[in-house]
Design a protein around this motif. Structure first.
Motif, short mmCIF file in Angstrom:
data_model
loop_
_atom_site.label_atom_id
_atom_site.label_comp_id
_atom_site.label_asym_id
_atom_site.label_seq_id
_atom_site.Cartn_x
_atom_site.Cartn_y
_atom_site.Cartn_z
N GLY A 45 0.84 -1.20 0.00
CA GLY A 45 0.00 0.00 0.00
C GLY A 45 0.87 1.24 0.00
O GLY A 45 2.08 1.17 -0.15
N ALA A 46 0.23 2.39 0.17
CA ALA A 46 0.96 3.66 0.13
C ALA A 46 0.52 4.52 1.32
O ALA A 46 -0.35 4.15 2.10
N ARG A 47 1.14 5.67 1.42
CA ARG A 47 0.78 6.62 2.48
C ARG A 47 0.20 7.87 1.86
O ARG A 47 0.60 8.29 0.79
N ASP A 48 -0.76 8.49 2.57
CA ASP A 48 -1.36 9.73 2.07
C ASP A 48 -0.55 10.93 2.52
O ASP A 48 0.54 10.79 3.09
N LYS A 49 -1.06 12.14 2.31
CA LYS A 49 -0.33 13.36 2.63
C LYS A 49 -0.05 13.50 4.13
O LYS A 49 0.93 14.10 4.53
N ASP A 50 -0.95 12.95 4.95
CA ASP A 50 -0.78 13.04 6.41
C ASP A 50 0.11 11.93 6.95
O ASP A 50 0.37 11.89 8.15
N GLY A 51 0.55 11.01 6.09
CA GLY A 51 1.41 9.92 6.54
C GLY A 51 0.64 8.69 6.98
O GLY A 51 1.23 7.73 7.47
N LYS A 52 -0.67 8.70 6.82
CA LYS A 52 -1.47 7.53 7.20
C LYS A 52 -1.33 6.45 6.13
O LYS A 52 -1.32 6.72 4.94
N PHE A 53 -1.23 5.22 6.58
CA PHE A 53 -1.07 4.08 5.70
C PHE A 53 -2.41 3.71 5.05
O PHE A 53 -3.42 3.58 5.74
N ILE A 54 -2.42 3.55 3.73
CA ILE A 54 -3.63 3.17 3.00
C ILE A 54 -3.37 1.81 2.34
O ILE A 54 -2.67 1.72 1.33
N PRO A 55 -3.91 0.73 2.89
CA PRO A 55 -3.69 -0.59 2.27
C PRO A 55 -4.54 -0.76 1.02
O PRO A 55 -5.55 -0.08 0.83
#
Length: 86
Positions: A45-55
């Motif tokens: 997965g990747a991370r959004d602008k706030d650094g939250k992990f998005i699976p």
């Protein structure tokens, strides 16, 4: 060998349609290119602008539709795989 995609990438193996039906009828060559494939590997997965992990909401073995153009073709042994950003 095993290839593990990074971030939000997926590896897809194209599904090759049969050239004839079970009753023996030959199918035309137009059906030889099918725009679907089976997922072989999924990145974490990747991370959004706030650094939250998005699976990713996909898993190995899922069947997906593929665009006609795009993706990176990869040859791993005898298999021909396509890598996509998701």
């Amino acid at each position: 060998k095993r290839l593990i995609p990074s971030f939000n990438r997926i590896l897809v193996e194209r599904i090759i349609p049969p050239s004839k039906t079970t009753s023996g009828i030959l199918l035309p060559e137009k059906t030889s290119k099918l725009n679907s494939g089976k997922i072989v590997a999924v990145g974490p997965g990747a991370r959004d602008k706030d650094g939250k992990f998005i699976p990713l909401n996909l898993k190995e073995g899922d069947t997906v539709l593929l665009p006609e153009y795009g993706g990176t073709e990869i040859k791993l042994g005898e298999k021909e795989l396509v890598s996509f950003f998701f």
